[in-house]
Design a protein around this motif. Structure first.
Motif, PDB file in Angstrom:
ATOM      1  N   PRO A  53       0.834  -1.203   0.000  1.00 35.10           N
ATOM      2  CA  PRO A  53       0.000   0.000   0.000  1.00 35.10           C
ATOM      3  C   PRO A  53       0.871   1.257   0.000  1.00 35.10           C
ATOM      4  O   PRO A  53       1.674   1.430   0.905  1.00 35.10           O
ATOM      5  N   PRO A  54       0.743   2.108  -1.013  1.00 34.21           N
ATOM      6  CA  PRO A  54       1.558   3.327  -1.030  1.00 34.21           C
ATOM      7  C   PRO A  54       0.830   4.496  -0.396  1.00 34.21           C
ATOM      8  O   PRO A  54      -0.388   4.612  -0.504  1.00 34.21           O
ATOM      9  N   GLY A  55       1.569   5.373   0.266  1.00 35.67           N
ATOM     10  CA  GLY A  55       1.040   6.674   0.620  1.00 35.67           C
ATOM     11  C   GLY A  55       0.906   7.517  -0.635  1.00 35.67           C
ATOM     12  O   GLY A  55       1.512   7.218  -1.660  1.00 35.67           O
ATOM     13  N   SER A  56       0.135   8.611  -0.543  1.00 36.91           N
ATOM     14  CA  SER A  56      -0.105   9.415  -1.738  1.00 36.91           C
ATOM     15  C   SER A  56       1.165  10.064  -2.264  1.00 36.91           C
ATOM     16  O   SER A  56       1.314  10.275  -3.465  1.00 36.91           O
ATOM     17  N   ASP A  57       2.098  10.380  -1.375  1.00 35.10           N
ATOM     18  CA  ASP A  57       3.342  11.025  -1.824  1.00 35.10           C
ATOM     19  C   ASP A  57       4.207  10.042  -2.620  1.00 35.10           C
ATOM     20  O   ASP A  57       4.618  10.309  -3.755  1.00 35.10           O
ATOM     21  N   VAL A  58       4.431   8.874  -2.038  1.00 28.37           N
ATOM     22  CA  VAL A  58       5.214   7.833  -2.713  1.00 28.37           C
ATOM     23  C   VAL A  58       4.528   7.421  -4.027  1.00 28.37           C
ATOM     24  O   VAL A  58       5.179   7.260  -5.058  1.00 28.37           O
TER      25      VAL A  58
ATOM     26  N   ASN B 403      -1.269  -8.436   2.570  1.00 32.50           N
ATOM     27  CA  ASN B 403      -2.102  -7.242   2.466  1.00 32.50           C
ATOM     28  C   ASN B 403      -3.565  -7.587   2.715  1.00 32.50           C
ATOM     29  O   ASN B 403      -4.279  -6.847   3.399  1.00 32.50           O
ATOM     30  N   THR B 408       0.521  -5.722   5.835  1.00 36.46           N
ATOM     31  CA  THR B 408       1.598  -4.987   5.166  1.00 36.46           C
ATOM     32  C   THR B 408       1.591  -3.544   5.635  1.00 36.46           C
ATOM     33  O   THR B 408       0.558  -2.999   6.011  1.00 36.46           O
ATOM     34  N   LYS B 409       2.750  -2.927   5.607  1.00 37.22           N
ATOM     35  CA  LYS B 409       2.866  -1.534   6.057  1.00 37.22           C
ATOM     36  C   LYS B 409       2.866  -0.613   4.845  1.00 37.22           C
ATOM     37  O   LYS B 409       3.479  -0.893   3.837  1.00 37.22           O
ATOM     38  N   LYS B 410       2.188   0.523   5.006  1.00 33.65           N
ATOM     39  CA  LYS B 410       2.160   1.529   3.955  1.00 33.65           C
ATOM     40  C   LYS B 410       3.546   2.139   3.799  1.00 33.65           C
ATOM     41  O   LYS B 410       4.240   2.358   4.781  1.00 33.65           O
ATOM     42  N   ILE B 411       3.939   2.415   2.545  1.00 25.28           N
ATOM     43  CA  ILE B 411       5.168   3.162   2.288  1.00 25.28           C
ATOM     44  C   ILE B 411       4.784   4.597   2.024  1.00 25.28           C
ATOM     45  O   ILE B 411       3.950   4.861   1.161  1.00 25.28           O
ATOM     46  N   GLY B 412       5.393   5.526   2.723  1.00 18.38           N
ATOM     47  CA  GLY B 412       5.053   6.932   2.528  1.00 18.38           C
ATOM     48  C   GLY B 412       3.803   7.297   3.306  1.00 18.38           C
ATOM     49  O   GLY B 412       3.340   6.532   4.153  1.00 18.38           O
ATOM     50  N   ALA B 413       3.251   8.471   3.001  1.00 20.07           N
ATOM     51  CA  ALA B 413       2.147   8.996   3.819  1.00 20.07           C
ATOM     52  C   ALA B 413       0.938   9.357   2.973  1.00 20.07           C
ATOM     53  O   ALA B 413       1.008   9.396   1.774  1.00 20.07           O
TER      54      ALA B 413
END
Lengths: 413, 413
Positions: A53-58, B403, B408-413
Motif C-alpha cells: 500500500p503506497p502513501g499518496s506522496d510515494v 495485504n 503490510t505496512k504503507k510506504i510513505g504517507a
C-alpha cells in the motif's frame, strides 16, 4: 501530441458487500470513463509493487516516473513546498499542527479545534525570529498554511531527517519526546532542536492574549506546535528536463502539489478546487483544457474519492467517481482528440471497508490516437485486468505516455 | 483474517502428447481446484523470472516473499535444518547421498539403490566421531535422514561454501575431485576436507558387513558418500517479525521444511506425510485446519507431483493432482471461508517429458473474502493466464496475501 493525466486519489477499491460485491468504480454510472476504456487500451497497475500500500506522496512519485522507494525522503518537504513555502535542497522540513495541550503537555486536541487560519496567522508571528541557545547555527523557519496546519524548516549544517515525531497522534497522550533515529550527531542535534522548540512554543503560546480570548469564546487554545514527518526535498530530475515537455499540475492537495512541484511542474490553482466532496471538478477540467493550449502535459488530481474511502462513505465515493466522469466528459469534448492522449488511473486502492490504503492494483486506461485499442469497454478494476496493457508498475506509466508524445529517448543504436 | 497457502511441488507442466496436448493439471479431475478458481482471482507467476527454472529451495524462498537470488546461499543448510539437524549460523552444510561406486570410484548408482533408512542408519554410525588429520579444528557432523539422503556439517573457523561437489551427478562418471571455487585458504581447506572425507567413506564402507550382506541380497552396496550443494543458512527476516503473524509449515520434504524453518515458521510433522506417492494428503489437510485455529498463516507443501514428473510418470502426476484436490476439498469444507484466504500454486513447472524443472510460469489462484473474482473457472496453466492477477513474480505473492490479512505496512504517507 499532448497528454492529460488524471488521477482519482484512492479511487480503486475492493468488492463491497453493500454494492453486491462490486467496487464503487464498478457500481458507478460513468459513461465517459467507459468511453475512454472502449476507445483506449486498459490494464492494471501496481503503483509501487504488488501487495504494497503506497502513501499518496510515494504513489505520485511513481506515477510521475520516479523510482519512488529510492528517492522518497519523507512527507514534510512535499507538503511544505506544496503550500508554497520556499524550501531549499538541504532544509529539513516538518509538517506541524497547532494543537491544544494541558499543563502536563497531554494532548486535548491535535488541531486546536481546527483553528481559523486568521488566528493561526497571528500566533505564527511569534515564531518569525526564533533562535535557540546553543543552536544559533540552525535557522528556524515556521510558516502556517491552512487552519491548524503549518510547515517548519530547519536550515543549516549538521541537521538530519532521522528523527522521530513530537506529535503523539492521539488525544490523551503526552507530547512525545523526539529522539534521533540513527546514531549521528546530526540526528541528535535535530532532535534537541525540535524538543526545545516544542517547549518554546508552549511557553510562548500558553498565555498568549489570543489564546486567552479563544478560551473566553469557548474555543480550544492553540498552545503548542506538534511536529511530524521530517523530510528533505528529493533530488528529482525535473520532468521538463527529462522529457523536454512543459508540464502543469492541477490539484488542491498540498502533498500532491508538493510532489508535482518537486518534479518541476508548474502549479495551477483553480478556484473551487478544494480537495473536499464539494471540489469543483468542472473548474479543474476547464483549467486543464486551457492549460493544454500552451503545455504538453497536464496532470489533474482529484482528492475526493480517497476522502470518501477513509470516511467509509461508499455513497460519496460513487458520487465522486460520477464527478470525475463529468471531468473526463468535459475534457474529451473540449480538446483536440486527434492530438491528445488521456490517461486515467488511481494512485492506490483505498478500501471503503478497512478505510486504509491497500496494495491491490489500480485500473488504468490510456486513450489516444495510436494506442492498441483492446476489447475492454468498461473502466473498472476487473474489466481493466483483461486489457491490452496487462499488469504494469506505476513508474512505467510516464515512459509509456512520453513515448506516445515522442519524448522518450532510444537506448542503444 | 487468516491464510492457507498450498504448494503442489512441480505441479505445473507443459502440454504432453500423451494427454492430447493437455498438461496434467488440465487433464486431471479437480472439482475443488476449479471451485477455487471460479470463486477466486487467478493468474500466472514467474516464481523467479520468465524462463528461469528454479530449484525448490530458491522457489520457496521467493514464495515466502524473499529476494531469493540475493539471499540464497546453497541448498545444504536448508536440507540439514529441515531434517532437524541442528545447524549454527556459520556451519558449512552439504547434502549427501549414500551411493554405489566400483573400485575405480566410478558411480554405479547415485542412491545406493535407494537404500532403506534402517540400513543407512547403521552405516551412518561409522561417521559419528570422524576427525581428519591436519583438520582437527574442523568439527565434522554427519547425519543420515531418509533413505540414501544425509546432511554433513563442517563447523569451525577457516571454512567456506565456495567449493565444488564430489557428486558427479551421473552414473558412469567418476566421483569428482572437489576444488575451491575461489582463491581463499578457506575454500582450499574445505575442498581438502571433503576430498579426504570422500576417500575415508569409501575405505570405511566398501567392506562393511552390511554392504556384504546387501550384495548377497542383490542390493547395491552403499559404499561411498557423495557431497553437493555447500551452503550456509541465509540471514532471513523471520515472517513473524516481518508481518506480525504466527506462521506454520506442514510438509514432508526436508529441503522445503528447512526453508520454512529458516523463515521463522513453526514446523508441524504430520504422520503419513511422506513426500512420496503414498503421502497422506488428508492428514495434512486436517493438520492445516487444526493449525489455523491458533495461527494466522499455514503453509502446506505436497511434494508428490514433482516426483512423478521427475520419474516421467504422467499417470501418477495426474493422480497426485487429484489428491491435492481432495486436500483442498477438505480444507474448504472445514475452515471459516468468511475469514480465510486460500492461495494455491506450484513452486515451478516440471516437465514430465524432460523430467526437469522448467522456466514456464506456474498457475496461481487466490480465494478469499475480498479478492476481485475474475472469469476463470478452471485451475490450469492456460486458464489461469486469463485471470485477474495477470502475470506476477513469486516474491510478490506474500505481500499480496499479507495485504489481504492487513499485515503490510504503507510506504510513505
Amino acid at each position: 501530441m499532448k497528454a492529460i493525466f488524471i488521477v482519482g486519489d484512492g479511487m480503486a477499491d475492493r468488492p463491497l458487500a453493500e454494492l453486491n460485491s462490486k467496487t464503487p468504480l464498478e457500481a458507478a454510472t460513468k459513461p465517459s470513463l467507459n468511453w475512454l476504456a472502449e476507445k483506449g487500451v486498459c490494464g492494471i497497475m501496481d503503483v509501487i509493487a504488488p501487495g504494497i500500500p503506497p502513501g499518496s506522496d510515494v504513489a505520485h512519485l511513481a506515477l510521475l516516473g520516479y523510482d519512488a522507494e529510492k528517492v522518497y525522503s519523507g512527507r514534510g518537504a512535499f507538503e511544505a513546498t506544496g503550500f508554497g513555502v520556499e524550501i531549499l535542497p538541504n532544509d529539513v522540513a516538518f509538517r506541524c499542527n497547532f494543537a491544544t495541550v494541558d499543563s502536563k503537555l497531554t494532548v486535548i486536541d491535535r488541531r486546536a479545534g481546527r483553528i481559523a487560519t486568521i488566528d493561526a496567522d497571528r500566533l505564527a508571528k511569534e515564531f518569525r525570529e526564533v533562535t535557540l541557545k546553543g543552536h544559533e547555527d540552525a535557522q528556524i523557519i515556521f510558516q502556517n498554511t491552512i487552519q491548524h496546519r503549518a510547515a517548519l524548516l530547519l536550515r543549516g549544517a549538521h541537521l538530519s531527517t532521522m528523527v522521530s515525531d513530537s506529535d503523539p497522534y492521539k488525544v490523551g497522550k503526552k507530547v512525545s519526546e523526539v529522539h534521533p533515529l540513527d546514531s549521528t550527531a546530526e540526528a541528535e542535534k535535530t532532535a534537541q532542536i525540535i524538543n526545545e522548540l516544542t517547549h518554546y512554543s508552549y511557553r510562548v503560546l500558553k498565555d498568549h492574549p489570543l489564546n486567552t480570548e479563544r478560551q473566553t469564546r469557548g474555543l480550544y487554545p492553540a498552545n503548542i506546535i506538534l511536529c511530524r514527518g521530517a523530510g528533505k526535498l528529493p533530488d528529482l530530475t525535473p520532468l521538463p528536463l527529462q522529457y523536454g515537455i512543459n508540464a502543469v499540475a492541477i490539484g488542491a492537495m498540498p502533498l500532491v502539489k508538493g510532489v508535482c512541484k518537486a518534479a518541476g511542474m508548474k502549479l495551477i490553482n483553480v478556484s473551487g478546487a478544494t480537495g473536499t466532496y464539494e471540489t469543483n471538478v468542472l473548474a479543474k477540467a476547464e483549467a486543464a483544457v486551457e492549460a493544454l493550449r500552451s503545455n504538453d502535459f497536464i496532470f489533474v488530481h482529484v482528492k475526493a474519492p480517497d476522502i470518501a474511502s477513509h470516511d467509509g462513505r461508499v455513497d460519496e465515493k460513487v458520487r465522486m467517481i460520477r464527478k470525475i466522469d463529468q471531468l473526463v466528459e468535459y475534457i474529451t469534448r473540449n480538446v483536440d482528440l486527434s492530438e491528445t492522449y488521456i490517461a486515467l488511473t488511481a494512485d492506490h486502492t483505498t478500501s471503503s471497508r478497512t478505510k486504509e490504503h491497500e496494495g491491490d492494483p489500480v485500473p488504468l486506461v490510456i486513450y489516444g490516437p495510436e494506442v492498441r485499442i483492446d476489447d475492454v469497454n468498461e473502466f473498472g478494476e476487473r474489466a481493466c485486468a483483461k486489457g491490452g496493457l496487462g499488469r504494469i508498475r506505476g513508474k512505467d506509466l510516464m515512459p509509456i505516455l512520453m513515448n506516445f508524445l515522442g519524448k522518450t529517448k532510444k537506448i542503444g543504436a
